[in-house]
Design a protein around this motif. Structure first.
Motif, mmCIF file in Angstrom:
data_model
loop_
_atom_site.group_PDB
_atom_site.id
_atom_site.type_symbol
_atom_site.label_atom_id
_atom_site.label_comp_id
_atom_site.label_asym_id
_atom_site.label_seq_id
_atom_site.Cartn_x
_atom_site.Cartn_y
_atom_site.Cartn_z
ATOM 1 N N MET A 93 41.857 36.050 45.305
ATOM 2 C CA MET A 93 42.670 35.734 44.136
ATOM 3 C C MET A 93 41.848 34.891 43.161
ATOM 4 O O MET A 93 40.882 34.229 43.556
ATOM 5 N N LYS A 94 42.283 34.891 41.907
ATOM 6 C CA LYS A 94 41.537 34.157 40.886
ATOM 7 C C LYS A 94 42.158 32.819 40.551
ATOM 8 O O LYS A 94 41.460 31.832 40.314
ATOM 9 N N VAL A 95 43.487 32.758 40.526
ATOM 10 C CA VAL A 95 44.163 31.532 40.108
ATOM 11 C C VAL A 95 45.454 31.390 40.900
ATOM 12 O O VAL A 95 46.074 32.371 41.306
ATOM 13 N N ALA A 96 45.842 30.133 41.146
ATOM 14 C CA ALA A 96 47.071 29.837 41.888
ATOM 15 C C ALA A 96 47.909 28.832 41.123
ATOM 16 O O ALA A 96 47.371 27.957 40.429
ATOM 17 N N PHE A 97 49.238 28.945 41.273
ATOM 18 C CA PHE A 97 50.170 28.025 40.637
ATOM 19 C C PHE A 97 51.147 27.502 41.689
ATOM 20 O O PHE A 97 51.787 28.276 42.393
ATOM 21 N N ASN A 104 43.422 38.537 33.462
ATOM 22 C CA ASN A 104 43.833 39.472 32.408
ATOM 23 C C ASN A 104 42.800 39.541 31.278
ATOM 24 O O ASN A 104 43.151 39.632 30.101
ATOM 25 N N GLY A 105 41.519 39.462 31.661
ATOM 26 C CA GLY A 105 40.444 39.560 30.678
ATOM 27 C C GLY A 105 40.062 38.243 30.032
ATOM 28 O O GLY A 105 39.103 38.189 29.242
ATOM 29 N N LEU A 106 40.763 37.165 30.345
ATOM 30 C CA LEU A 106 40.451 35.857 29.778
ATOM 31 C C LEU A 106 39.358 35.166 30.580
ATOM 32 O O LEU A 106 39.238 35.367 31.799
ATOM 33 N N SER A 107 38.600 34.324 29.926
ATOM 34 C CA SER A 107 37.678 33.435 30.632
ATOM 35 C C SER A 107 38.438 32.186 31.040
ATOM 36 O O SER A 107 39.561 31.941 30.571
ATOM 37 N N LYS A 108 37.822 31.372 31.888
ATOM 38 C CA LYS A 108 38.446 30.107 32.266
ATOM 39 C C LYS A 108 38.710 29.252 31.034
ATOM 40 O O LYS A 108 39.815 28.698 30.865
ATOM 41 N N GLY A 164 49.699 38.881 31.509
ATOM 42 C CA GLY A 164 50.117 40.278 31.401
ATOM 43 C C GLY A 164 50.937 40.807 32.559
ATOM 44 O O GLY A 164 51.000 42.014 32.771
ATOM 45 N N ILE A 165 51.583 39.911 33.315
ATOM 46 C CA ILE A 165 52.425 40.342 34.445
ATOM 47 C C ILE A 165 53.864 40.433 33.949
ATOM 48 O O ILE A 165 54.528 39.426 33.739
#
Length: 413
Positions: free
Chosen positions: A369-373, A264-268, A338-339
């Motif tokens: 995908m960028k990130v997983a939970f 959502n536009g954030l960096s790590k 932002g989901i």
């Protein structure tokens, strides 16, 4: 009280049951279904995932897919791969996975119970998924996907099914490639059929959808459509939908994990910093670690796993607020990524815990995908409490294993 009925099941010839049986249509991709059915013309994927028989790239929601499913189903019937019982029956379905046994009753449940709340829900459904199942049922004139229901244990029902299993030979008994054993008995004795029907009407005030919200919703919408058109008699098959009902004590819920396509536009660095307002954040290295308690999450981002523990004050203690899926949804997916609506947002995907954390790693490392939970699973009592309160969980909150196989018993309309 719960209304269930026996029905004339459509099922495989005994010698073909193992070849027909297919994993539920919504737990695998078309490519996976095509690979699993390679060299097997009897696989029920030719009905439940009929896009495998059409040119690659065919829109899976196109009418051509539903027409192909209907064509293949009729071919299976004509060739004798599938046949329909002559009299209404119940079916006892036993699954054994890792030495754990669960035994359910295959029946049809009343659409009126679904509409009135006797069959309780715990999830909203996604419009695109509803439409898919509506088109499938409408075109094939069959319910081929099972709705998995649960109920608070009734000793008399357990005793009756156990006695039938002990006294009768099964119609099918095989162990699938994934090691899960599937055994089905046909209950065709009129006295036993009536006793089961009566026990549910007297002893089971509610059933709960464990898995199959979209299949149930779609069956109800098809019934409503047919009734509005004056096409339904009181006892018409479409007034009921295909279910398998299990006692709650035998069920186990696995985790249901999330993947997101971007930050959502954030960096790590900015994401990790923002997380520290609501969670303790610990870098735990490259090896996957499953959450071990409520309110603990594992996050995979750019090759590293992080342990996140929700701080007090970030959640409430009501049946919905205390859920880990709610904590994740409110404090990360919505607030940071932002989901807003997990049912419709195309940036999020869901992975059942049976696939393991390596599936999360694979899809993030591939760049898809960028990130997983990874989440700690909810309990069956939490599910019942939420359904009883009239609330719903965030979508894709529960994953049940083992899964029923498609094609072993279907309901013709």
């Amino acid at each position: 009280m719960a209304i269930i009925r026996p029905f004339k099941g459509l099922r495989p010839a005994q010698a073909l049951a193992e070849k027909v049986a297919a994993r539920p249509y919504d737990v695998l991709s078309a490519a996976e279904a095509k690979a699993e059915s390679a060299g097997n013309p009897y696989a029920f994927y030719h009905v439940s995932k009929s896009e495998i028989d059409l040119p690659e790239g065919t829109d899976v929601y196109s009418q051509a897919v539903y027409d192909k499913a209907s064509e293949n189903l009729q071919r299976f019937i004509k060739e004798g791969t599938l046949f329909q019982d002559n009299t209404p029956c119940y079916y006892i379905y036993r699954l054994i996975m890792n030495d754990r046994t669960q035994t359910g009753l295959v029946c049809v449940s009343a659409v009126s119970d679904y509409n009135s709340g006797i069959i309780k829900k715990h999830e909203f459904t996604r419009p695109d998924k509803e439409k898919d199942r509506i088109n499938n049922i409408r075109t094939t004139k069959a319910q081929t996907g099972n709705v998995f229901l649960a109920y608070n244990d009734v000793p008399e029902i357990n005793s009756l099914t156990d006695h039938w299993v002990q006294e009768h030979a099964p119609a099918y008994d095989f162990t699938a490639a994934d090691g899960i054993r599937h055994t089905i008995w046909v209950v065709d004795n009129p006295g036993s059929v009536q006793e089961i029907t009566s026990l549910f009407e007297k002893k089971v005030p509610h059933t709960y959808i464990a898995d199959g919200h979209h299949r149930a919703a779609s069956a109800a919408l098809v019934q409503q459509e047919l009734a509005a058109n004056g096409q339904l008699a009181h006892d018409a098959p479409a007034n009921y939908f295909l279910t398998t009902i299990f006692p709650a004590s035998q069920l186990v819920i696995l985790d249901y994990n999330r993947l997101v396509k971007d930050l959502n536009g954030l960096s790590k660095a900015s994401l990790l910093s923002a997380l520290e307002y609501d969670f303790t954040v610990e870098n735990i290295g490259h090896l996957p670690q499953q959450p071990t308690m409520l309110h603990e999450f594992s996050m995979y981002l750019e090759g590293n796993w992080y342990r996140l523990v929700a701080m007090e004050g970030t959640y409430t203690t009501d049946p919905i607020g205390i859920l880990d899926v709610t904590i994740l949804s409110n404090n990360i997916l919505d607030k940071l990524l932002g989901i807003k609506d997990q049912r419709t947002d195309k940036r999020i995907d869901f992975v059942g815990g049976i696939r393991g954390l390596q599936e999360l790693v694979r899809r993030v490392d591939s760049g898809e995908m960028k990130v997983a939970f990874a989440l700690y699973p909810v309990t069956i009592q939490q599910l019942f409490d939420i359904a009883d309160s009239g609330n719903v969980m965030p979508p894709k909150s529960t994953w049940f294993e083992p899964k029923l196989r498609d094609g072993l018993v279907s309901h013709l309309l």
